[in-house]
Design a protein around this motif. Structure first.
Motif, mmCIF file in Angstrom:
data_model
loop_
_atom_site.group_PDB
_atom_site.id
_atom_site.type_symbol
_atom_site.label_atom_id
_atom_site.label_comp_id
_atom_site.label_asym_id
_atom_site.label_seq_id
_atom_site.Cartn_x
_atom_site.Cartn_y
_atom_site.Cartn_z
ATOM 1 N N LYS A 30 -30.517 18.941 -12.451
ATOM 2 C CA LYS A 30 -30.513 18.800 -10.712
ATOM 3 C C LYS A 30 -28.580 19.627 -11.189
ATOM 4 O O LYS A 30 -27.479 19.394 -11.614
ATOM 5 N N ASN A 31 -28.072 19.362 -9.730
ATOM 6 C CA ASN A 31 -26.994 19.617 -8.984
ATOM 7 C C ASN A 31 -26.015 18.506 -9.636
ATOM 8 O O ASN A 31 -25.592 18.103 -8.606
ATOM 9 N N LYS A 32 -25.311 18.260 -11.291
ATOM 10 C CA LYS A 32 -24.782 17.291 -11.093
ATOM 11 C C LYS A 32 -23.343 17.675 -10.730
ATOM 12 O O LYS A 32 -22.743 15.819 -10.290
ATOM 13 N N PHE A 33 -22.622 18.502 -10.433
ATOM 14 C CA PHE A 33 -21.305 18.712 -9.523
ATOM 15 C C PHE A 33 -21.101 19.628 -8.827
ATOM 16 O O PHE A 33 -20.781 20.660 -8.708
ATOM 17 N N PRO A 34 -21.896 19.869 -7.682
ATOM 18 C CA PRO A 34 -21.805 20.150 -6.215
ATOM 19 C C PRO A 34 -20.264 20.851 -5.583
ATOM 20 O O PRO A 34 -20.037 22.411 -5.325
ATOM 21 N N ILE A 81 -22.096 31.257 -14.789
ATOM 22 C CA ILE A 81 -23.000 31.640 -14.660
ATOM 23 C C ILE A 81 -24.014 29.705 -14.309
ATOM 24 O O ILE A 81 -23.372 28.329 -14.638
ATOM 25 N N GLN A 82 -24.079 28.798 -12.505
ATOM 26 C CA GLN A 82 -24.079 27.335 -12.566
ATOM 27 C C GLN A 82 -23.420 26.525 -12.406
ATOM 28 O O GLN A 82 -23.875 26.142 -13.269
ATOM 29 N N PRO A 83 -21.921 26.917 -12.389
ATOM 30 C CA PRO A 83 -21.153 26.289 -12.408
ATOM 31 C C PRO A 83 -21.700 24.629 -12.050
ATOM 32 O O PRO A 83 -21.179 23.358 -12.769
ATOM 33 N N GLU A 84 -22.077 24.381 -11.446
ATOM 34 C CA GLU A 84 -22.735 22.563 -10.532
ATOM 35 C C GLU A 84 -22.743 22.594 -11.052
ATOM 36 O O GLU A 84 -23.629 21.624 -11.550
ATOM 37 N N GLU A 135 -20.614 31.596 -23.968
ATOM 38 C CA GLU A 135 -20.397 30.467 -24.724
ATOM 39 C C GLU A 135 -21.188 29.413 -23.509
ATOM 40 O O GLU A 135 -21.697 29.722 -22.344
ATOM 41 N N MET A 136 -21.539 28.587 -24.017
ATOM 42 C CA MET A 136 -21.924 26.931 -23.674
ATOM 43 C C MET A 136 -20.911 26.219 -23.318
ATOM 44 O O MET A 136 -20.740 25.931 -24.140
ATOM 45 N N GLU A 137 -21.114 25.482 -21.857
ATOM 46 C CA GLU A 137 -20.345 24.444 -21.351
ATOM 47 C C GLU A 137 -20.665 23.500 -21.116
ATOM 48 O O GLU A 137 -21.874 23.022 -19.787
ATOM 49 N N LEU A 138 -20.442 21.799 -21.594
ATOM 50 C CA LEU A 138 -20.614 20.747 -21.419
ATOM 51 C C LEU A 138 -19.181 19.966 -20.524
ATOM 52 O O LEU A 138 -18.412 19.960 -21.164
ATOM 53 N N LYS A 139 -20.245 19.408 -19.501
ATOM 54 C CA LYS A 139 -18.291 18.696 -18.678
ATOM 55 C C LYS A 139 -19.322 17.573 -18.150
ATOM 56 O O LYS A 139 -20.659 17.122 -17.965
ATOM 57 N N LYS A 140 -17.811 16.576 -18.288
ATOM 58 C CA LYS A 140 -17.915 15.533 -17.900
ATOM 59 C C LYS A 140 -17.387 15.330 -17.163
ATOM 60 O O LYS A 140 -16.181 15.442 -16.616
ATOM 61 N N GLN A 141 -17.525 14.409 -15.760
ATOM 62 C CA GLN A 141 -16.889 14.311 -15.655
ATOM 63 C C GLN A 141 -15.844 12.446 -15.598
ATOM 64 O O GLN A 141 -16.158 11.653 -16.033
ATOM 65 N N ARG A 145 -10.718 13.900 -9.868
ATOM 66 C CA ARG A 145 -10.848 15.220 -9.907
ATOM 67 C C ARG A 145 -10.558 15.664 -11.869
ATOM 68 O O ARG A 145 -10.462 17.266 -10.989
ATOM 69 N N ILE A 146 -10.642 15.377 -12.528
ATOM 70 C CA ILE A 146 -10.457 15.526 -13.641
ATOM 71 C C ILE A 146 -12.158 15.604 -14.415
ATOM 72 O O ILE A 146 -12.502 14.402 -14.007
ATOM 73 N N TYR A 147 -11.795 16.621 -15.344
ATOM 74 C CA TYR A 147 -13.205 16.786 -15.912
ATOM 75 C C TYR A 147 -13.143 17.181 -16.956
ATOM 76 O O TYR A 147 -12.402 17.976 -17.463
ATOM 77 N N PHE A 148 -13.746 17.003 -17.952
ATOM 78 C CA PHE A 148 -13.956 17.318 -19.876
ATOM 79 C C PHE A 148 -14.549 18.305 -19.539
ATOM 80 O O PHE A 148 -15.552 17.949 -19.353
#
Length: 281
Positions: A30-34, A81-84, A135-141, A145-148
């Motif tokens: 799912k789009n976790k970070f719209p 690609i699909q940053p959300e 590159e492949m990127e993994l994000k965590k809130q 306003r800050i995301y790892f």
């Protein structure tokens, strides 16, 4: 000797698997970070880096030489690609200021007539070269306003076959001559694509006009960029000194990437699309 045809096929296969896996994940998640969809997917990046010092190995003689880390910079554009998504994929086109050599040595008194404590400390940068990060990127809130962010991938550097040469000379007034006392030569390999492993942990900071990303960049080159040899000669006291030289292409630096917010017209279309999807579902 590397079989370039086989290497290219293996590299293409790895990239296809990499993209397919990411695409499959994106379709099933799912789009976790719209909120990331409010910013453009193209971002400008500026990365000051420190290139690993050249390696000098003496094979003959007694004159010591060492290299220092070489500051540099690379800059360009990244496409996300699909940053959300929590897991996304990015690629880009960067220009890199190519490091060539770093030379530091000191000669004993008497080696060059008329000189005491002769010392050379030089760093040389070359032309701009192109690289393509994948590159492949993994994000965590982490906050409102800050995301790892953690990125891993490869950086493919294009370096055409060629060589680099350098000399150090001293003018001897008593003899009215310029004496060449040091020479160095480095050579690239024939296959022009240099794969580098790349790891970049960092953070996003979200503001209304701009999405900022600041990361630590670590790049590990797989083949050396340059390999060659160096030579000390034409000295009064010290014997001829020879050795080998290599420049890896390893880097450590800071990456700064800026993503501008989309126009109000595009944001309105996104909102309409979101409402439509909710209605259909």
């Amino acid at each position: 000797m590397i079989n370039t045809s086989r290497f290219t096929k293996i590299l293409v296969a790895i990239l296809l698997i990499f993209v397919t896996k990411q695409k499959t994940y994106a379709q099933n998640s799912k789009n976790k970070f719209p909120e990331f969809a409010s910013y453009k997917t193209w971002g400008f990046t500026f990365n000051p880096v420190l290139n690993r010092a050249p390696n000098y190995t003496r094979t003959l003689g007694n004159i010591d030489i060492k290299g220092n880390s070489i500051p540099g910079v690379n800059f360009g554009f990244n496409k996300v690609i699909q940053p959300e998504r929590e897991l996304s994929f990015r690629y880009g086109v960067h220009l890199n200021l190519l490091p060539l050599e770093s030379i530091q040595f000191r000669l004993p008194d008497g080696d060059i007539p008329g000189f005491t404590n002769f010392e050379s400390n030089e760093r040389t940068l070359g032309q701009l070269i192109i690289s393509v990060p994948l590159e492949m990127e993994l994000k965590k809130q982490m906050g409102s306003r800050i995301y790892f962010s953690a990125r891993i991938g490869v950086n493919l550097t294009l370096l055409r076959e060629g060589s680099v040469e350098g000399t150090v000379s001293a003018f001897v007034e008593d003899l009215n001559e310029r004496r060449e006392i040091f020479g160095i030569r480095g050579q690239t390999r024939k296959f022009p694509i240099y794969p580098n492993l790349k790891i970049s942990p960092g953070f996003y900071y979200m503001t209304k006009p701009i999405l900022y990303q600041v990361s630590i960049i670590y790049q590990k080159a797989i083949p050396n960029y340059f390999t060659g040899e160096y030579l000390f000669d034409n000295l009064e006291i010290s014997e001829r000194t020879e050795g080998t030289y290599s420049l890896s292409g390893d880097q450590l630096g800071i990456g700064i990437t800026l993503f501008l917010r989309k126009s109000q017209k595009k944001l309105k279309k996104l909102e309409e699309k979101a409402v439509k999807n909710v209605y259909i579902n």
